[in-house]
Design a protein around this motif. Structure first.
Motif, PDB file in Angstrom:
ATOM      1  N   SER A   1      48.421 -18.197  10.686  1.00 24.46           N
ATOM      2  CA  SER A   1      49.191 -19.286  10.118  1.00 24.46           C
ATOM      3  C   SER A   1      49.001 -20.560  10.951  1.00 24.46           C
ATOM      4  O   SER A   1      49.072 -20.506  12.177  1.00 24.46           O
ATOM      5  CB  SER A   1      50.664 -18.868  10.110  1.00 24.46           C
ATOM      6  OG  SER A   1      51.404 -19.801   9.406  1.00 24.46           O
ATOM      7  N   GLY A   2      48.736 -21.654  10.284  1.00 23.15           N
ATOM      8  CA  GLY A   2      48.573 -22.928  10.973  1.00 23.15           C
ATOM      9  C   GLY A   2      47.162 -23.204  11.451  1.00 23.15           C
ATOM     10  O   GLY A   2      46.882 -24.250  12.047  1.00 23.15           O
ATOM     11  N   ALA A   3      46.235 -22.291  11.169  1.00 21.14           N
ATOM     12  CA  ALA A   3      44.853 -22.453  11.639  1.00 21.14           C
ATOM     13  C   ALA A   3      44.118 -23.585  10.907  1.00 21.14           C
ATOM     14  O   ALA A   3      43.112 -24.098  11.396  1.00 21.14           O
ATOM     15  CB  ALA A   3      44.082 -21.143  11.476  1.00 21.14           C
ATOM     16  N   GLY A   4      44.624 -23.937   9.731  1.00 21.18           N
ATOM     17  CA  GLY A   4      43.992 -25.028   8.988  1.00 21.18           C
ATOM     18  C   GLY A   4      43.277 -24.576   7.723  1.00 21.18           C
ATOM     19  O   GLY A   4      42.539 -25.352   7.110  1.00 21.18           O
ATOM     20  N   LYS A   5      43.520 -23.345   7.304  1.00 24.45           N
ATOM     21  CA  LYS A   5      42.831 -22.799   6.134  1.00 24.45           C
ATOM     22  C   LYS A   5      43.154 -23.585   4.860  1.00 24.45           C
ATOM     23  O   LYS A   5      42.246 -24.005   4.146  1.00 24.45           O
ATOM     24  CB  LYS A   5      43.221 -21.318   5.925  1.00 24.45           C
ATOM     25  CG  LYS A   5      43.016 -20.446   7.144  1.00 24.45           C
ATOM     26  CD  LYS A   5      43.409 -19.010   6.875  1.00 24.45           C
ATOM     27  CE  LYS A   5      44.881 -18.789   6.524  1.00 24.45           C
ATOM     28  NZ  LYS A   5      45.839 -19.065   7.622  1.00 24.45           N
ATOM     29  N   SER A   6      44.457 -23.770   4.602  1.00 26.20           N
ATOM     30  CA  SER A   6      44.827 -24.482   3.370  1.00 26.20           C
ATOM     31  C   SER A   6      44.367 -25.931   3.422  1.00 26.20           C
ATOM     32  O   SER A   6      43.914 -26.477   2.415  1.00 26.20           O
ATOM     33  CB  SER A   6      46.344 -24.442   3.159  1.00 26.20           C
ATOM     34  OG  SER A   6      46.770 -23.120   2.964  1.00 26.20           O
ATOM     35  N   SER A   7      44.470 -26.542   4.590  1.00 23.97           N
ATOM     36  CA  SER A   7      44.021 -27.933   4.720  1.00 23.97           C
ATOM     37  C   SER A   7      42.548 -28.039   4.354  1.00 23.97           C
ATOM     38  O   SER A   7      42.137 -28.927   3.606  1.00 23.97           O
ATOM     39  CB  SER A   7      44.215 -28.439   6.154  1.00 23.97           C
ATOM     40  OG  SER A   7      45.569 -28.363   6.511  1.00 23.97           O
TER      41      SER A   7
ATOM     42  N   TYR B   1      47.022 -35.347   9.943  1.00 22.96           N
ATOM     43  CA  TYR B   1      48.240 -35.748   9.244  1.00 22.96           C
ATOM     44  C   TYR B   1      49.055 -36.624  10.177  1.00 22.96           C
ATOM     45  O   TYR B   1      49.204 -36.307  11.353  1.00 22.96           O
ATOM     46  CB  TYR B   1      49.078 -34.528   8.870  1.00 22.96           C
ATOM     47  CG  TYR B   1      48.372 -33.547   7.964  1.00 22.96           C
ATOM     48  CD1 TYR B   1      48.324 -33.757   6.593  1.00 22.96           C
ATOM     49  CD2 TYR B   1      47.764 -32.405   8.487  1.00 22.96           C
ATOM     50  CE1 TYR B   1      47.690 -32.850   5.752  1.00 22.96           C
ATOM     51  CE2 TYR B   1      47.127 -31.492   7.657  1.00 22.96           C
ATOM     52  CZ  TYR B   1      47.092 -31.722   6.290  1.00 22.96           C
ATOM     53  OH  TYR B   1      46.465 -30.826   5.473  1.00 22.96           O
TER      54      TYR B   1
HETATM   55  N1  LIG Z   1      51.181 -32.254   4.772  1.00 27.80           N
HETATM   56  C1  LIG Z   1      51.184 -32.014   6.079  1.00 27.80           C
HETATM   57  N2  LIG Z   1      51.768 -32.852   6.953  1.00 27.80           N
HETATM   58  C2  LIG Z   1      51.752 -32.651   8.283  1.00 27.80           C
HETATM   59  N3  LIG Z   1      51.138 -31.607   8.877  1.00 27.80           N
HETATM   60  C3  LIG Z   1      50.523 -30.729   8.067  1.00 27.80           C
HETATM   61  C4  LIG Z   1      50.507 -30.870   6.648  1.00 27.80           C
HETATM   62  N4  LIG Z   1      49.816 -29.835   6.119  1.00 27.80           N
HETATM   63  C5  LIG Z   1      49.418 -29.089   7.148  1.00 27.80           C
HETATM   64  N5  LIG Z   1      49.828 -29.599   8.344  1.00 27.80           N
HETATM   65  C6  LIG Z   1      49.557 -29.048   9.680  1.00 27.80           C
HETATM   66  O1  LIG Z   1      48.184 -28.762   9.774  1.00 27.80           O
HETATM   67  C7  LIG Z   1      47.967 -27.529  10.443  1.00 27.80           C
HETATM   68  C8  LIG Z   1      47.210 -26.579   9.553  1.00 27.80           C
HETATM   69  O2  LIG Z   1      48.009 -26.224   8.448  1.00 27.80           O
HETATM   70  P1  LIG Z   1      47.506 -25.364   7.219  1.00 27.80           P
HETATM   71  O3  LIG Z   1      48.583 -25.353   6.195  1.00 27.80           O
HETATM   72  O4  LIG Z   1      46.189 -25.865   6.796  1.00 27.80           O
HETATM   73  O5  LIG Z   1      47.360 -23.919   7.887  1.00 27.80           O
HETATM   74  P2  LIG Z   1      47.064 -22.515   7.236  1.00 27.80           P
HETATM   75  O6  LIG Z   1      45.975 -21.906   8.021  1.00 27.80           O
HETATM   76  O7  LIG Z   1      46.862 -22.652   5.772  1.00 27.80           O
HETATM   77  O8  LIG Z   1      48.408 -21.719   7.516  1.00 27.80           O
HETATM   78  P3  LIG Z   1      49.170 -20.612   6.609  1.00 27.80           P
HETATM   79  O9  LIG Z   1      48.439 -19.324   6.828  1.00 27.80           O
HETATM   80  O10 LIG Z   1      50.547 -20.575   7.197  1.00 27.80           O
HETATM   81  O11 LIG Z   1      49.162 -21.066   5.191  1.00 27.80           O
HETATM   82  C9  LIG Z   1      49.341 -27.039  10.853  1.00 27.80           C
HETATM   83  O12 LIG Z   1      49.582 -27.427  12.175  1.00 27.80           O
HETATM   84  C10 LIG Z   1      50.280 -27.750   9.901  1.00 27.80           C
HETATM   85  O13 LIG Z   1      51.531 -27.931  10.480  1.00 27.80           O
END
Ligand SMILES: Nc1ncnc2c1ncn2[C@@H]1O[C@H](COP(=O)(O)OP(=O)(O)OP(=O)(O)O)[C@@H](O)[C@H]1O
Ligand SMILES: [Mg+2]
Length: 337
Positions: free
Chosen positions: A40-46, A11
């Protein structure tokens, strides 16, 4: 069913580029329930959002049911995405529409034959057990019921894959269980492949066949849930597993132990077959149980026991050998004095 090859998602932000997903490759088989775990922040949702191209990968490819989604655009991509349903932690229902209208909405958006919409919505409501809430508004539903509407909506266009982003994280334990049971039923009866992300190991233990652990955008360990529970390698995997099955023995108790302290892991049927009691009969040692349980991971037993062995050195050695020959793993946590 789902092939993820060298997927990277970065991103661009005001403060530079952030890596959401870093060179992930995974294969998810048809008909399985696959869990992705991480803090949280590991990248799962991404990662999940890249699977249906809600987020376009920066590099790498995503193949779903034989089609490389990253090569598609426009109408072709829209049609391919109908094969992938998605549900979310916060449901995202349309508050001005009734339950019926919320579900009908996704059928209309996919140009479902007009004359068949009513019948299809009613069929979906029956599948998720919500027939009697047909005409109420989301505000009148409990969290679990809202998620059922979310699931009905995600299933509307007969997807082959269902992506779940923290689908039970906003729910209490009992409601979580009922939603997990519904997901299990959908997986089995409709043969839908499910990818589920969560930070709760209980969810994984309850319904996933295989899982991946993510940290800083990478997959650090992957495999069958059962095998990872039985013998995790990465520290983070151990930490997650210990959140649901902990084998901590207080130091004050350990201090009083003289014999070696061992951790014995039995896999499958052997967990209940009395190996330890047989050993105690065969060898001249005493066993002092410090901790233990039999966990059931999708009905397959996994027995883990921590015990002190007391007796003459050579008898203790023989006892260890006896268990080693029959258990999946014996780990000496502390040598005897
Ligand atoms: N749209 C975005 N713009 C900038 N950075 C992003 C964006 N979406 C995610 N990130 C970053 O990418 C990394 C992974 O985020 P992600 O949301 O995939 O984590 P996650 O494992 O789903 O966390 P959670 O358990 O909190 O939902 C984080 O550092 C987050 O800040
Ligand atoms: Mg997330």
């Amino acid at each position: 069913m789902i092939g993820i090859q060298n997927l990277t998602k970065t991103y661009k932000t005001k403060h530079g580029t952030v890596k959401g997903v870093d060179e992930v490759s995974l294969t998810i088989k048809r008909g399985e329930i696959y869990g992705i775990v991480g803090y949280s922040g590991a990248g799962k949702s991404s990662l999940l959002r890249c699977i249906n191209l809600l987020e376009r990968p920066t590099s790498g490819t995503i193949t779903v049911d034989g089609t490389d989604l990253t090569s598609l655009k426009g109408e072709e991509l829209r049609l391919a995405r109908l094969k992938i349903g998605m549900i979310f932690q916060h449901f995202y229902l349309i508050s001005q529409k009734t339950v019926f209208e919320n579900i009908a909405f996704s059928l209309k958006a996919a140009n479902y034959p007009k004359g068949q919409i009513k019948e299809r919505v009613e069929e979906l409501l029956a599948t998720v057990g919500l027939a009697e809430k047909r005409d109420v508004y989301p505000a009148q539903l409990s969290g679990g019921q809202k998620q059922r509407v979310g699931i009905a909506r995600a299933l509307a266009n007969n997807p082959k894959v269902l992506l779940c982003d923290e689908a039970t994280s906003a729910l209490d334990p009992t409601t979580t269980k009922s939603i997990l049971n519904l997901l299990k039923k959908i997986n089995k009866e409709l043969n839908i492949t499910i990818v589920l992300i969560t930070h709760e190991m209980n969810v994984v233990k309850e319904i996933c066949h295989r899982m991946a652990i993510m940290q800083e955008g990478r997959v650090i360990e992957e495999g069958s849930v059962y095998d990872l529970f039985a013998s995790p390698r990465a520290e983070l995997t151990k930490e997650f597993i210990e959140s649901v099955v902990s084998f901590d023995v207080p130091e004050a108790i350990l201090k009083n132990c003289e014999g070696p302290i061992i951790k014995v892991t039995f896999k499958g049927k052997v967990a209940g077959e009395g190996v330890i009691s047989d050993m105690l009969q065969q060898c001249n040692v005493k066993g002092n149980f410090l901790h233990g349980s039999i966990e059931y991971i999708q009905e397959l037993p996994l027995g883990i026991f921590i015990m002190e062995l007391k007796g003459q050195k050579d008898e203790v050695k023989r006892a260890l050998q006896y268990i080693e020959d029959r258990a999946a793993q014996v780990e000496v946590l502390r040598d005897g004095r």
